[in-house]
Write an enzyme that holds these catalytic residues in place. Structure first.
Site, PDB file in Angstrom:
ATOM      1  N   ASP A 260     -35.606  42.915   3.404  1.00 17.89           N
ATOM      2  CA  ASP A 260     -37.251  42.806   2.130  1.00 17.89           C
ATOM      3  C   ASP A 260     -38.353  43.862   2.798  1.00 17.89           C
ATOM      4  O   ASP A 260     -38.415  44.551   3.860  1.00 17.89           O
ATOM      5  CB  ASP A 260     -37.164  41.339   2.934  1.00 17.89           C
TER       6      ASP A 260
ATOM      7  N   ASN B  36     -36.539  31.230  -2.535  1.00 20.03           N
ATOM      8  CA  ASN B  36     -37.998  29.960  -2.825  1.00 20.03           C
ATOM      9  C   ASN B  36     -37.616  29.793  -4.712  1.00 20.03           C
ATOM     10  O   ASN B  36     -37.137  31.180  -5.356  1.00 20.03           O
ATOM     11  CB  ASN B  36     -39.281  31.370  -2.686  1.00 20.03           C
TER      12      ASN B  36
ATOM     13  N   GLY C 219     -42.898  29.316  -4.362  1.00 22.97           N
ATOM     14  CA  GLY C 219     -43.983  30.626  -4.071  1.00 22.97           C
ATOM     15  C   GLY C 219     -42.694  31.774  -4.475  1.00 22.97           C
ATOM     16  O   GLY C 219     -42.711  32.811  -3.920  1.00 22.97           O
ATOM     17  N   GLN C 220     -41.645  31.159  -5.384  1.00 25.18           N
ATOM     18  CA  GLN C 220     -41.168  32.784  -6.034  1.00 25.18           C
ATOM     19  C   GLN C 220     -42.693  33.701  -6.297  1.00 25.18           C
ATOM     20  O   GLN C 220     -42.108  33.226  -7.141  1.00 25.18           O
ATOM     21  CB  GLN C 220     -39.964  31.962  -6.678  1.00 25.18           C
ATOM     22  N   SER C 221     -41.880  35.219  -6.555  1.00 22.26           N
ATOM     23  CA  SER C 221     -42.731  36.127  -6.565  1.00 22.26           C
ATOM     24  C   SER C 221     -41.604  37.045  -7.145  1.00 22.26           C
ATOM     25  O   SER C 221     -42.135  37.843  -8.271  1.00 22.26           O
ATOM     26  CB  SER C 221     -43.382  36.473  -5.533  1.00 22.26           C
TER      27      SER C 221
ATOM     28  N   HIS D 118     -32.354  35.302  -5.890  1.00 23.90           N
ATOM     29  CA  HIS D 118     -32.163  36.019  -4.370  1.00 23.90           C
ATOM     30  C   HIS D 118     -32.113  34.618  -3.115  1.00 23.90           C
ATOM     31  O   HIS D 118     -33.318  34.011  -2.922  1.00 23.90           O
ATOM     32  CB  HIS D 118     -33.521  36.730  -3.948  1.00 23.90           C
TER      33      HIS D 118
ATOM     34  N   HIS E 121     -33.671  34.819   0.485  1.00 23.12           N
ATOM     35  CA  HIS E 121     -34.318  35.338   2.533  1.00 23.12           C
ATOM     36  C   HIS E 121     -32.901  35.007   3.356  1.00 23.12           C
ATOM     37  O   HIS E 121     -32.410  33.518   3.608  1.00 23.12           O
ATOM     38  CB  HIS E 121     -35.112  34.901   2.782  1.00 23.12           C
TER      39      HIS E 121
END
Ligand code: AMP
Ligand code: ZN
Length: 114
Positions: free
Chosen positions: A31, A87, A93-95, A100, A102
């Protein structure tokens, strides 16, 4: 693939990332903004917007992603424990709108998460 998807571009090697694992269906890379000493992203090569978009048509993809996480946890010696998080959607808060997970490790984590 959506032209503006940063993770599709990483899969296509159009933007740089230090790919630490690659299989037929999965890649993993660090990340950009790490939240732990080890913070990797594990993604499908196929563009799927989020976990909410996975169906039985995706076959063993979720297994592949989680086995990749387990392998990387071994490789990065996260013997004391690790956390695997996805997320999904706005409230979480998925941006980046490409599925994906983490993989976080190398420190203690609190619960519940923020
Ligand atoms: P999320 O907020 O759960 O959607 O996670 C998206 C993650 O992607 C964030 O932790 C970002 O730091 C990370 N990220 C965004 N762009 C890149 C990139 N080009 N390379 C590596 N990580 C990225
Ligand atoms: Zn994508």
């Amino acid at each position: 693939m959506p032209l503006d998807c940063v993770f599709c571009k990483i899969v296509a090697r159009e933007i740089p990332a230090d790919i630490v694992l690659e299989t037929n269906h999965v890649v993993a890379f660090p990340d950009l903004n790490p939240q732990a000493p080890t913070h990797l992203l594990i993604i499908p090569k196929q563009h799927i917007p989020s976990l909410a978009h996975v169906t039985e048509m995706n076959g063993t993809l979720l297994v592949d992603l989680q086995l990749a996480a387990k392998e990387l946890a071994n490789k990065y010696q996260l013997d004391k424990g690790f956390r695997l998080v996805t997320n999904c959607g706005e409230s979480a808060g998925q941006s980046v709108q490409h599925l994906h997970f983490h993989l976080l490790g190398g420190r203690d984590f609190t619960w519940p998460p923020g």
